[in-house]
Design a protein around this motif. Structure first.
Motif, PDB file in Angstrom:
ATOM      1  N   ILE A  76      -6.424  -0.172  -0.161  1.00 57.84           N
ATOM      2  CA  ILE A  76      -4.783   0.045   0.533  1.00 57.84           C
ATOM      3  C   ILE A  76      -4.459   1.199  -0.122  1.00 57.84           C
ATOM      4  O   ILE A  76      -3.859   0.361  -1.079  1.00 57.84           O
ATOM      5  CB  ILE A  76      -4.323  -1.186   0.765  1.00 57.84           C
ATOM      6  CG1 ILE A  76      -5.298  -2.667   1.106  1.00 57.84           C
ATOM      7  CG2 ILE A  76      -2.939  -0.593   2.089  1.00 57.84           C
ATOM      8  CD1 ILE A  76      -5.760  -2.056   2.617  1.00 57.84           C
ATOM      9  N   GLY A  77      -4.214   2.144  -0.178  1.00 52.65           N
ATOM     10  CA  GLY A  77      -3.414   2.926  -0.540  1.00 52.65           C
ATOM     11  C   GLY A  77      -4.467   4.228  -1.267  1.00 52.65           C
ATOM     12  O   GLY A  77      -5.314   4.567  -2.461  1.00 52.65           O
ATOM     13  N   PHE A 117      -7.492   2.818   2.937  1.00 57.38           N
ATOM     14  CA  PHE A 117      -6.476   2.871   4.125  1.00 57.38           C
ATOM     15  C   PHE A 117      -4.570   3.493   3.496  1.00 57.38           C
ATOM     16  O   PHE A 117      -4.966   3.456   1.960  1.00 57.38           O
ATOM     17  CB  PHE A 117      -6.397   1.623   4.982  1.00 57.38           C
ATOM     18  CG  PHE A 117      -7.439   1.281   6.004  1.00 57.38           C
ATOM     19  CD1 PHE A 117      -7.119   0.519   7.102  1.00 57.38           C
ATOM     20  CD2 PHE A 117      -8.600  -0.186   4.822  1.00 57.38           C
ATOM     21  CE1 PHE A 117      -8.524   0.299   7.704  1.00 57.38           C
ATOM     22  CE2 PHE A 117      -8.846  -0.382   5.218  1.00 57.38           C
ATOM     23  CZ  PHE A 117      -9.403  -0.241   6.768  1.00 57.38           C
ATOM     24  N   LYS A 157      -0.700   5.423   5.103  1.00 58.99           N
ATOM     25  CA  LYS A 157      -0.448   5.215   5.777  1.00 58.99           C
ATOM     26  C   LYS A 157       0.433   6.845   6.430  1.00 58.99           C
ATOM     27  O   LYS A 157       0.709   7.458   7.272  1.00 58.99           O
ATOM     28  CB  LYS A 157       1.678   4.174   5.811  1.00 58.99           C
ATOM     29  CG  LYS A 157       2.106   5.087   4.278  1.00 58.99           C
ATOM     30  CD  LYS A 157       3.320   4.172   4.713  1.00 58.99           C
ATOM     31  CE  LYS A 157       4.299   5.364   3.684  1.00 58.99           C
ATOM     32  NZ  LYS A 157       5.166   4.235   3.135  1.00 58.99           N
ATOM     33  N   ASN A 158      -0.057   7.373   5.371  1.00 60.98           N
ATOM     34  CA  ASN A 158       0.323   9.009   5.439  1.00 60.98           C
ATOM     35  C   ASN A 158      -0.438   9.539   6.650  1.00 60.98           C
ATOM     36  O   ASN A 158      -1.856   9.690   6.089  1.00 60.98           O
ATOM     37  CB  ASN A 158       0.309   9.783   4.389  1.00 60.98           C
ATOM     38  CG  ASN A 158       0.419  10.829   4.137  1.00 60.98           C
ATOM     39  OD1 ASN A 158       0.629  12.068   5.311  1.00 60.98           O
ATOM     40  ND2 ASN A 158       1.152  11.496   2.765  1.00 60.98           N
ATOM     41  N   LEU A 190      -3.624  11.993   5.351  1.00 61.50           N
ATOM     42  CA  LEU A 190      -4.386  11.644   4.112  1.00 61.50           C
ATOM     43  C   LEU A 190      -5.684  11.087   5.097  1.00 61.50           C
ATOM     44  O   LEU A 190      -6.824  11.173   4.986  1.00 61.50           O
ATOM     45  CB  LEU A 190      -4.109  10.315   3.667  1.00 61.50           C
ATOM     46  CG  LEU A 190      -3.245  11.143   2.625  1.00 61.50           C
ATOM     47  CD1 LEU A 190      -2.752   9.949   1.700  1.00 61.50           C
ATOM     48  CD2 LEU A 190      -3.657  12.413   1.397  1.00 61.50           C
ATOM     49  N   ILE A 227      -3.534   3.498   8.550  1.00 61.73           N
ATOM     50  CA  ILE A 227      -3.168   1.255   8.299  1.00 61.73           C
ATOM     51  C   ILE A 227      -2.880   0.792   9.093  1.00 61.73           C
ATOM     52  O   ILE A 227      -2.792  -0.248   9.043  1.00 61.73           O
ATOM     53  CB  ILE A 227      -1.454   0.912   7.132  1.00 61.73           C
ATOM     54  CG1 ILE A 227      -1.734   0.365   6.256  1.00 61.73           C
ATOM     55  CG2 ILE A 227      -0.640   2.020   7.954  1.00 61.73           C
ATOM     56  CD1 ILE A 227      -2.585  -0.110   5.661  1.00 61.73           C
ATOM     57  N   THR A 245      -3.177   0.004  -4.226  1.00 62.92           N
ATOM     58  CA  THR A 245      -2.929   0.438  -4.611  1.00 62.92           C
ATOM     59  C   THR A 245      -1.903   1.531  -3.972  1.00 62.92           C
ATOM     60  O   THR A 245      -1.856   2.575  -3.505  1.00 62.92           O
ATOM     61  CB  THR A 245      -3.906   1.781  -4.914  1.00 62.92           C
ATOM     62  OG1 THR A 245      -4.463   2.165  -4.124  1.00 62.92           O
ATOM     63  CG2 THR A 245      -5.183   0.577  -5.973  1.00 62.92           C
ATOM     64  N   ILE A 246      -0.633   0.515  -4.191  1.00 66.21           N
ATOM     65  CA  ILE A 246       0.192   1.206  -3.400  1.00 66.21           C
ATOM     66  C   ILE A 246       1.951   0.974  -3.494  1.00 66.21           C
ATOM     67  O   ILE A 246       1.755  -0.202  -4.648  1.00 66.21           O
ATOM     68  CB  ILE A 246       0.345   0.457  -1.245  1.00 66.21           C
ATOM     69  CG1 ILE A 246      -0.028  -0.751  -1.396  1.00 66.21           C
ATOM     70  CG2 ILE A 246      -0.718   1.132  -0.909  1.00 66.21           C
ATOM     71  CD1 ILE A 246       0.305  -1.351  -0.142  1.00 66.21           C
ATOM     72  N   SER A 281       5.873  -1.764  -0.631  1.00 62.99           N
ATOM     73  CA  SER A 281       4.682  -2.237   0.404  1.00 62.99           C
ATOM     74  C   SER A 281       3.458  -3.476   0.464  1.00 62.99           C
ATOM     75  O   SER A 281       2.678  -3.433   1.158  1.00 62.99           O
ATOM     76  CB  SER A 281       3.754  -0.615   0.805  1.00 62.99           C
ATOM     77  OG  SER A 281       4.153   0.804   0.627  1.00 62.99           O
ATOM     78  N   PHE A 303      -3.057  -3.187  -8.096  1.00 56.37           N
ATOM     79  CA  PHE A 303      -2.410  -2.485  -8.905  1.00 56.37           C
ATOM     80  C   PHE A 303      -0.941  -2.714  -8.826  1.00 56.37           C
ATOM     81  O   PHE A 303      -0.121  -1.567  -9.350  1.00 56.37           O
ATOM     82  CB  PHE A 303      -2.758  -1.323  -8.586  1.00 56.37           C
ATOM     83  CG  PHE A 303      -4.568  -1.561  -9.834  1.00 56.37           C
ATOM     84  CD1 PHE A 303      -5.984  -2.271  -8.644  1.00 56.37           C
ATOM     85  CD2 PHE A 303      -4.851  -0.651 -10.486  1.00 56.37           C
ATOM     86  CE1 PHE A 303      -6.789  -1.969  -9.078  1.00 56.37           C
ATOM     87  CE2 PHE A 303      -6.403  -0.780 -10.844  1.00 56.37           C
ATOM     88  CZ  PHE A 303      -6.907  -1.664 -11.039  1.00 56.37           C
ATOM     89  N   HIS A 321       2.938  -2.925  -8.964  1.00 56.38           N
ATOM     90  CA  HIS A 321       4.012  -3.732  -9.919  1.00 56.38           C
ATOM     91  C   HIS A 321       4.693  -4.701  -9.553  1.00 56.38           C
ATOM     92  O   HIS A 321       5.768  -4.724  -9.901  1.00 56.38           O
ATOM     93  CB  HIS A 321       4.422  -2.984 -10.332  1.00 56.38           C
ATOM     94  CG  HIS A 321       3.723  -1.766 -11.437  1.00 56.38           C
ATOM     95  ND1 HIS A 321       2.390  -2.274 -12.571  1.00 56.38           N
ATOM     96  CD2 HIS A 321       3.413  -0.365 -11.306  1.00 56.38           C
ATOM     97  CE1 HIS A 321       2.509  -1.107 -12.933  1.00 56.38           C
ATOM     98  NE2 HIS A 321       2.568   0.189 -12.270  1.00 56.38           N
ATOM     99  N   HIS A 340      -2.099  -4.219 -14.984  1.00 49.83           N
ATOM    100  CA  HIS A 340      -1.354  -3.219 -15.077  1.00 49.83           C
ATOM    101  C   HIS A 340      -1.792  -2.840 -16.498  1.00 49.83           C
ATOM    102  O   HIS A 340      -2.253  -3.313 -17.279  1.00 49.83           O
ATOM    103  CB  HIS A 340       0.100  -4.269 -15.516  1.00 49.83           C
ATOM    104  CG  HIS A 340       1.052  -4.891 -14.910  1.00 49.83           C
ATOM    105  ND1 HIS A 340       0.921  -4.245 -13.264  1.00 49.83           N
ATOM    106  CD2 HIS A 340       0.583  -6.364 -14.685  1.00 49.83           C
ATOM    107  CE1 HIS A 340       1.839  -5.149 -12.683  1.00 49.83           C
ATOM    108  NE2 HIS A 340       0.929  -6.609 -12.746  1.00 49.83           N
ATOM    109  N   LEU A 341      -2.301  -1.460 -16.024  1.00 57.49           N
ATOM    110  CA  LEU A 341      -2.741  -0.353 -17.548  1.00 57.49           C
ATOM    111  C   LEU A 341      -1.747  -0.193 -18.836  1.00 57.49           C
ATOM    112  O   LEU A 341      -2.172  -0.181 -19.457  1.00 57.49           O
ATOM    113  CB  LEU A 341      -3.861   0.632 -16.814  1.00 57.49           C
ATOM    114  CG  LEU A 341      -4.378   1.386 -15.952  1.00 57.49           C
ATOM    115  CD1 LEU A 341      -4.668   2.303 -15.272  1.00 57.49           C
ATOM    116  CD2 LEU A 341      -5.616   0.207 -15.886  1.00 57.49           C
ATOM    117  N   SER A 342      -0.619  -0.328 -17.944  1.00 54.99           N
ATOM    118  CA  SER A 342       0.354   0.251 -19.315  1.00 54.99           C
ATOM    119  C   SER A 342       0.192  -1.020 -20.141  1.00 54.99           C
ATOM    120  O   SER A 342       0.936  -0.789 -21.383  1.00 54.99           O
ATOM    121  CB  SER A 342       1.343   0.264 -18.800  1.00 54.99           C
ATOM    122  OG  SER A 342       2.382  -0.430 -18.197  1.00 54.99           O
TER     123      SER A 342
END
Ligand code: NAI
Length: 214
Positions: free
Chosen positions: A89-90, A115, A117-118, A121, A134, A152-153, A157, A176, A178, A193-195
């Motif tokens: 998603i994203g 998926f 929402k834009n 894309l 979406i 990944t949104i 969202s 992913f 946060h 959380h890659l960070s």
């Protein structure tokens, strides 16, 4: 094999064992001692033995581990002897990067849909899968067996989409975004959380600096 409760710390180390064993298999290595594996992986041999003892040991004393057997057993423990279908998603930078990563399939994770929402894309191709609107997510989940959703949104969202996912049979969320998600019992969430990993690196850089200065 024993099925006692295994600590999350041990489970967390298994993918790394699997990676090394996969490399050994590719190199044609059939047997390896805990000592040799320890040298390669830079963890102590006793840690390896302790970890493997959780699953009944896997090895014969003094004879080393059978690489292919160990690889298969760890794969089974990690549930990688099954196939899982996932949607993303994203379809932004991260979503596309994950969709384009081929190795998930090698581990049995099948990329089924992506998926966004834009509308700009929608229709774009990500490794043979067209980005869908979406609005089509619910119908898609009803018509296709999908166990895992990758989020990944942005965080707001992500919170909004959880009910749609859960109500339509998603069993696990690879999150992913946060934000901590509220899900019913029985739905699993793995936050990434890659960070966090980067912060660990920064801690170690600074610790090294401090040690040098002493
Ligand atoms: P991006 O802006 O390139 O992509 C986000 C996509 O999500 C956009 O295409 C947008 O249209 C779409 N979107 C937003 N709301 C949506 C909704 N309700 N339904 C469907 N699509 C929706 O951002 P990027 O770089 O791909 O990052 C995505 C998210 O992941 C960001 O929120 C970012 O903070 C987070 N992130 C997390 C990381 C981690 O380690 N956990 C690492 C990198 C990014």
């Amino acid at each position: 094999m024993e099925t006692k409760e295994i600590s999350q710390a041990v489970i967390g180390r298994l993918p790394r064992y699997l990676r090394y064993l996969g490399d050994l298999k590719d190199e044609g290595v059939e047997r390896i001692s805990s000592q040799e594996l320890s040298e390669r992986m830079k963890v102590t041999a006793s840690q390896i033995r302790q970890d493997f003892n959780n699953f009944g040991g896997f090895g014969q004393q003094g004879y080393g581990y059978n690489v292919a057997y160990l690889y298969d057993e760890i794969s089974k423990i990690l549930g990688l002897d099954h196939k899982y279908h996932f949607v993303i998603i994203g379809a932004g930078n991260l979503g596309k990067a994950l969709g384009n990563y081929l190795n998930f399939e090698r581990r049995g994770f099948i990329f089924k849909g992506i998926f966004d929402k834009n509308p700009d894309l929608v229709g774009q191709d990500v490794r043979g899968v067209k980005v869908m609107a979406i609005e089509d997510l619910e119908r898609f989940l009803k018509e296709n067996p999908v166990e895992i959703a990758v989020l990944t949104i942005p965080k707001t969202s992500a919170v909004d989409i959880v009910d749609v996912l859960v109500d339509n049979g998603i069993q696990a969320i690879w999150n992913f975004a946060h934000v901590d998600l509220n899900v019913p019992d029985g739905v699993l969430v793995e936050n990434v959380h890659l960070s966090d990993s980067l912060m660990k690196l920064s801690y170690n850089i600074n610790r090294r600096k401090t040690e040098k200065d002493l």
